[in-house]
Design a protein around this motif. Structure first.
Motif, PDB file in Angstrom:
ATOM      1  N   ALA A 398      44.919 118.246 -31.883  1.00 34.92           N
ATOM      2  CA  ALA A 398      46.142 118.677 -32.471  1.00 34.92           C
ATOM      3  C   ALA A 398      45.915 120.377 -32.275  1.00 34.92           C
ATOM      4  CB  ALA A 398      46.420 118.381 -33.830  1.00 34.92           C
ATOM      5  N   VAL A 399      44.864 121.020 -32.428  1.00 34.46           N
ATOM      6  CA  VAL A 399      44.836 122.392 -32.294  1.00 34.46           C
ATOM      7  C   VAL A 399      44.948 122.724 -30.874  1.00 34.46           C
ATOM      8  CG1 VAL A 399      43.345 124.510 -32.641  1.00 34.46           C
ATOM      9  CG2 VAL A 399      43.692 123.036 -34.574  1.00 34.46           C
ATOM     10  N   ALA A 400      44.175 121.990 -29.970  1.00 37.40           N
ATOM     11  CA  ALA A 400      44.066 122.330 -28.595  1.00 37.40           C
ATOM     12  C   ALA A 400      45.301 122.080 -27.887  1.00 37.40           C
ATOM     13  CB  ALA A 400      43.055 120.850 -28.091  1.00 37.40           C
ATOM     14  N   GLN A 401      46.071 121.035 -28.068  1.00 42.59           N
ATOM     15  CA  GLN A 401      47.493 121.335 -27.783  1.00 42.59           C
ATOM     16  C   GLN A 401      48.478 122.548 -28.044  1.00 42.59           C
ATOM     17  OE1 GLN A 401      49.478 117.485 -29.071  1.00 42.59           O
ATOM     18  NE2 GLN A 401      48.014 116.134 -28.340  1.00 42.59           N
ATOM     19  N   ARG A 402      48.270 122.912 -28.989  1.00 40.69           N
ATOM     20  CA  ARG A 402      48.744 124.233 -29.655  1.00 40.69           C
ATOM     21  C   ARG A 402      48.278 125.471 -29.003  1.00 40.69           C
ATOM     22  NH1 ARG A 402      52.392 124.043 -33.831  1.00 40.69           N
ATOM     23  NH2 ARG A 402      52.914 121.955 -34.107  1.00 40.69           N
ATOM     24  N   ALA A 403      46.890 125.405 -28.541  1.00 41.28           N
ATOM     25  CA  ALA A 403      46.083 126.499 -27.840  1.00 41.28           C
ATOM     26  C   ALA A 403      46.591 126.481 -26.478  1.00 41.28           C
ATOM     27  CB  ALA A 403      44.868 126.233 -27.978  1.00 41.28           C
ATOM     28  N   ALA A 404      46.987 125.108 -25.793  1.00 44.83           N
ATOM     29  CA  ALA A 404      47.471 124.965 -24.486  1.00 44.83           C
ATOM     30  C   ALA A 404      48.685 125.717 -24.584  1.00 44.83           C
ATOM     31  CB  ALA A 404      47.634 123.651 -24.126  1.00 44.83           C
ATOM     32  N   ASP A 405      49.721 125.227 -25.366  1.00 45.86           N
ATOM     33  CA  ASP A 405      51.273 126.178 -25.569  1.00 45.86           C
ATOM     34  C   ASP A 405      51.044 127.564 -25.401  1.00 45.86           C
ATOM     35  OD1 ASP A 405      52.138 123.390 -25.431  1.00 45.86           O
ATOM     36  OD2 ASP A 405      52.345 123.555 -27.807  1.00 45.86           O
ATOM     37  N   LEU A 406      50.092 128.128 -26.165  1.00 53.81           N
ATOM     38  CA  LEU A 406      49.994 129.575 -26.464  1.00 53.81           C
ATOM     39  C   LEU A 406      49.401 130.241 -25.164  1.00 53.81           C
ATOM     40  CD1 LEU A 406      50.310 132.235 -28.047  1.00 53.81           C
ATOM     41  CD2 LEU A 406      47.600 131.625 -28.831  1.00 53.81           C
ATOM     42  N   LEU A 407      48.430 129.305 -24.500  1.00 57.12           N
ATOM     43  CA  LEU A 407      47.783 130.154 -23.193  1.00 57.12           C
ATOM     44  C   LEU A 407      48.759 129.868 -22.171  1.00 57.12           C
ATOM     45  CD1 LEU A 407      44.180 128.589 -23.663  1.00 57.12           C
ATOM     46  CD2 LEU A 407      44.949 131.012 -24.076  1.00 57.12           C
ATOM     47  N   ALA A 408      49.715 129.206 -22.216  1.00 57.00           N
ATOM     48  CA  ALA A 408      50.708 128.947 -21.050  1.00 57.00           C
ATOM     49  C   ALA A 408      51.919 129.792 -21.220  1.00 57.00           C
ATOM     50  CB  ALA A 408      51.208 127.562 -20.911  1.00 57.00           C
ATOM     51  N   ASP A 409      52.045 130.684 -22.545  1.00 57.86           N
ATOM     52  CA  ASP A 409      53.045 131.608 -22.844  1.00 57.86           C
ATOM     53  C   ASP A 409      52.863 132.869 -22.826  1.00 57.86           C
ATOM     54  OD1 ASP A 409      55.071 132.899 -24.642  1.00 57.86           O
ATOM     55  OD2 ASP A 409      55.622 130.850 -25.173  1.00 57.86           O
TER      56      ASP A 409
END
Length: 453
Positions: A398-409
């Protein structure tokens, strides 16, 4: 019928023993079926367990004879042993089986919200243990084969109960009850650490130091290992009588959720909040800097940040009690991901490459997305969410998915680290105006106020 497995094996009907006249192996066979009550056990497995892989030629017919004697002896008392394909099954019906009651009690404790209620559940569950599993019918080799999971669950429950009692200020109870178990299992460093802390707070610092030295000696001789860093640090603090060890006060910047202390939310993004479950990045590791003290804290934190729902948190807590080794491995993986993510967010764009922090973060993100499912929420919007089969790694996914969102923003380019000593927490600074994180005290660290701990 009451079947007692957690200690010397006994079968009681209205308090009256009913196994008189049965051979040890016949009682052992009944105990094996009771451990798997409601599930058929293949005859070949029963043979393998009863004779530890060295069965005589007539073992199968001997097992059949044992079953017949058990049916004749226990049938009048309502115990039903059924033949299922090439195996046998004990019908659980309304029988009280202490091993099953113990597991139920641990699950209830994991799901309780109030700390004192959780302690009561653990008290009732642990009180069912009267000695080693099947102490009079199983040898050590058999006990290791059939009882490893239950034994690990018992130790995990004892550790969690001790942690709760220490948080409630009841260190004297822990000092009386836990050290014998810690001496028996020095490889469980949390047992040793909590015992030492309870002894120290009870005015028995010399006993705490003796316990550490005994555990260290056993670890060296039996496991060719040294105590971990946290345990060594605790030993040093007890030896110099660190006054902070005697305090059980509430952490300054924390909220209490499901009996766990969690850090305040300060950053504005779940991926950053995950990094902020550790304080003092890049500096000396200090007591209190680690917020993810155990897997339970990780699961509760994920629920607090709405990364998983409450029902999933309860399921994760129950699973961690039942499979502590898997939970510990998942916690270690989460901490490693947290370090890589922190490094990825504070390095300059373009640094690191495939083998750097970004590469390590990307590996976990890709693992999470391979197992993700796309669902529609109550608001009608679709979203990616971790698959339930992720097991104890679900909070990490779950955290990894949010990290992906941030790194792509593009917001990722506004991430800043608080320069306060003992902090280093991350926050979003879109305006380019903030130097300190939103705790508002780190800037006074130079003057002695101190950062979060």
């Amino acid at each position: 019928m009451e079947l007692q497995l957690l200690g010397p094996f006994a079968a009681l009907h209205h308090g009256r023993p009913v196994l008189a006249g049965l051979r040890r192996q016949e009682r052992c066979l009944l105990a094996l079926l009771a451990l798997e009550a409601g599930r058929a056990v293949p005859t070949d497995r029963l043979i393998d367990l009863l004779w530890n892989g060295e069965a005589p030629a007539g073992a199968r017919s001997t097992v059949h004879t044992y079953i017949g004697r058990l049916r004749a002896s226990l049938g009048p008392d309502g115990v039903r042993l059924e033949t299922r394909n090439d195996g046998y099954l004990l019908r659980p019906d309304d029988h009280l089986i202490d091993a099953r009651a113990f597991e139920d009690g641990v699950r209830e404790a994991a799901g309780a919200v109030d700390d004192e209620e959780r302690v009561r559940h653990y008290d009732r569950a642990l009180a069912l243990w009267r000695g080693e599993l099947l102490a009079d019918v199983a040898d050590e080799a058999l006990r290791d084969r059939i009882g490893r999971r239950l034994a690990a669950l018992r130790l995990s429950a004892a550790e969690e109960r001790a942690r709760l009692l220490l948080a409630l200020g009841q260190h004297e109870r822990v000092a009386v009850e836990l050290p014998p178990l810690a001496e028996e299992h020095p490889e469980r460093e949390r047992l040793v650490a909590d015992s030492m802390l309870a002894l120290h707070r009870s005015g028995r610092s010399a006993d705490a130091l003796r316990l550490y030295r005994a555990a260290r000696g056993t670890l060296r001789s039996a496991f060719d290992a040294e105590p971990g860093r946290d345990l060594r640090t605790l030993y040093d603090r007890v030896r110099r009588d660190d006054p902070d060890l005697r305090r059980t006060a509430t952490p300054t910047y924390a909220v209490r959720v499901r009996g766990e202390w969690l850090p305040w939310n300060t950053s504005g993004d779940p991926a950053l909040e995950f990094c902020n479950t550790y304080a003092g990045w890049g500096g000396e590791r200090r007591p209190g800097s680690e917020w993810l003290r155990g897997y339970r804290t990780l699961a509760v934190w994920a629920g607090h940040l709405d990364l998983v729902d409450d029902r999933t948190v309860t399921r994760l807590l129950r699973g961690a009690q039942e499979r502590p080794e898997e939970a510990s491995a998942a916690l270690e993986g989460a901490r490693e991901f947290r370090s890589a993510l922190y490094g990825c967010l504070v390095e300059e764009p373009g640094e690191g490459g495939r083998n750097g922090a970004f590469g390590r973060v990307a590996e976990v993100i890709q693992e999470a997305m391979r197992q993700a499912v796309f669902v529609r929420g109550e608001d009608g919007l679709g979203r990616w969410t971790p698959h339930p089969d992720a097991g104890p790694r679900l909070p990490l996914h779950a955290v990894a998915q949010r990290a992906a969102d941030l790194l792509a923003d593009p917001r990722r380019l506004t991430v800043r680290a608080c320069p306060g000593k003992g902090c280093g927490w991350l926050f979003l600074d879109a305006g380019g105006r903030r130097r300190w994180c939103s705790l508002g005290v780190c800037g006074r660290a130079e003057a002695g106020a101190g950062g979060p701990s």
